[in-house]
Design an enzyme around this catalytic site. Structure first.
Site, PDB file in Angstrom:
ATOM      1  N   GLU A  99       0.833  -1.216   0.000  1.00  9.68           N
ATOM      2  CA  GLU A  99       0.000   0.000   0.000  1.00  9.68           C
ATOM      3  C   GLU A  99       0.862   1.258   0.000  1.00  9.68           C
ATOM      4  O   GLU A  99       0.505   2.256  -0.635  1.00  9.68           O
ATOM      5  CB  GLU A  99      -0.948  -0.008   1.205  1.00  9.68           C
ATOM      6  N   HIS A 102       1.874   2.336  -3.430  1.00 13.41           N
ATOM      7  CA  HIS A 102       0.939   3.208  -4.145  1.00 13.41           C
ATOM      8  C   HIS A 102       1.170   4.677  -3.786  1.00 13.41           C
ATOM      9  O   HIS A 102       1.062   5.563  -4.640  1.00 13.41           O
ATOM     10  CB  HIS A 102      -0.497   2.821  -3.812  1.00 13.41           C
ATOM     11  N   HIS A 106       2.153   7.691  -6.332  1.00  9.47           N
ATOM     12  CA  HIS A 106       1.455   8.976  -6.364  1.00  9.47           C
ATOM     13  C   HIS A 106       2.458  10.121  -6.296  1.00  9.47           C
ATOM     14  O   HIS A 106       2.354  11.093  -7.052  1.00  9.47           O
ATOM     15  CB  HIS A 106       0.476   9.045  -5.196  1.00  9.47           C
TER      16      HIS A 106
END
Length: 227
Positions: A99, A102, A106
């Site tokens: 996670e 991610h 970004h």
């Protein structure tokens, strides 16, 4: 319309999807019983990787449930399920690192992630409108509605396909960051690969189902034009 040759392939793909979901739960349960050698919780692992990548402003929050872990690009926060947030197992640290992957995507403006974010509002609309338009189009034989339904459904399919590199890249980043950060030992890589690999397979199965369904609709639409 109701029974099409593509339905057999879709049925097989649906079976693969169910098997993948079973593997995700099974691998997570298995590797949740194997303690990570570093002894850090999922929350601590997420915090460390975020800080090491100059993402100190990104919070790590706990959310209810199991396998509810995700990165929220709007709030810009990593959300971990309770077993992952508090757990110190290989499964917990693997999911937490994924996670965070991610969040790093970004930060770096990873192209596939950026495109997926841009498509998200349209997908929310198209995923709800497409089935209705297709049903009405096929029932009343309105070619324009069928065509519009296929177009909107294509957006949802594109979203599924774009999700694949996003998820695979996040998992790849997770493994590299855990190794470079001293969180993961080489002998623990098997567990990480099992946990993240099974999760990736669910996205592959979902994309396969979507592509096959779109192909089915296009075939029905084009065959009706020829009649």
């Amino acid at each position: 319309m109701f029974f099409h040759p593509m339905d057999f392939l879709i049925f097989i793909a649906f079976g693969i999807s169910l098997w993948a979901q079973f593997k995700v739960k099974g691998n997570f349960a298995k590797w949740s019983e194997v303690e990570s050698m570093v002894g850090m919780t999922g929350a601590q692992v997420a915090r460390k990787i975020l800080d090491d990548n100059n993402l100190m402003h990104v919070p790590v929050r706990v959310v209810p449930g199991t396998l509810t872990d995700h990165y929220d690009p709007i709030a810009r926060e990593v959300r971990l399920s309770e077993p992952v947030y508090y757990g110190t197992s290989i499964a917990s640290v693997s999911v937490a690192a994924h996670e965070v992957g991610h969040a790093i995507q970004h930060k770096e403006g990873y192209s596939a992630l950026v495109l997926r974010h841009k498509l998200f509002p349209l997908v929310n609309f198209s995923s709800g409108a497409a089935p209705l338009l297709l049903i009405l189009g096929f029932v009343f034989q309105w070619a324009s509605l069928i065509g519009l339904g296929i177009l909107l459904f294509s957006v949802a399919v594109a979203f599924q396909l774009i999700t694949l590199p996003v998820e695979f890249n996040a998992s790849s980043r997770a493994k590299k960051l855990m190794i470079s950060g001293g969180i993961l030992q080489r002998q623990e890589e098997e567990g990480v690969n099992k946990v993240l690999g099974a999760a990736a397979l669910t996205y592959v199965a979902a994309a396969l189902i979507a592509v096959l369904e779109l192909t089915k609709y296009i075939m029905i639409f084009t065959s009706s034009d020829e009649d």
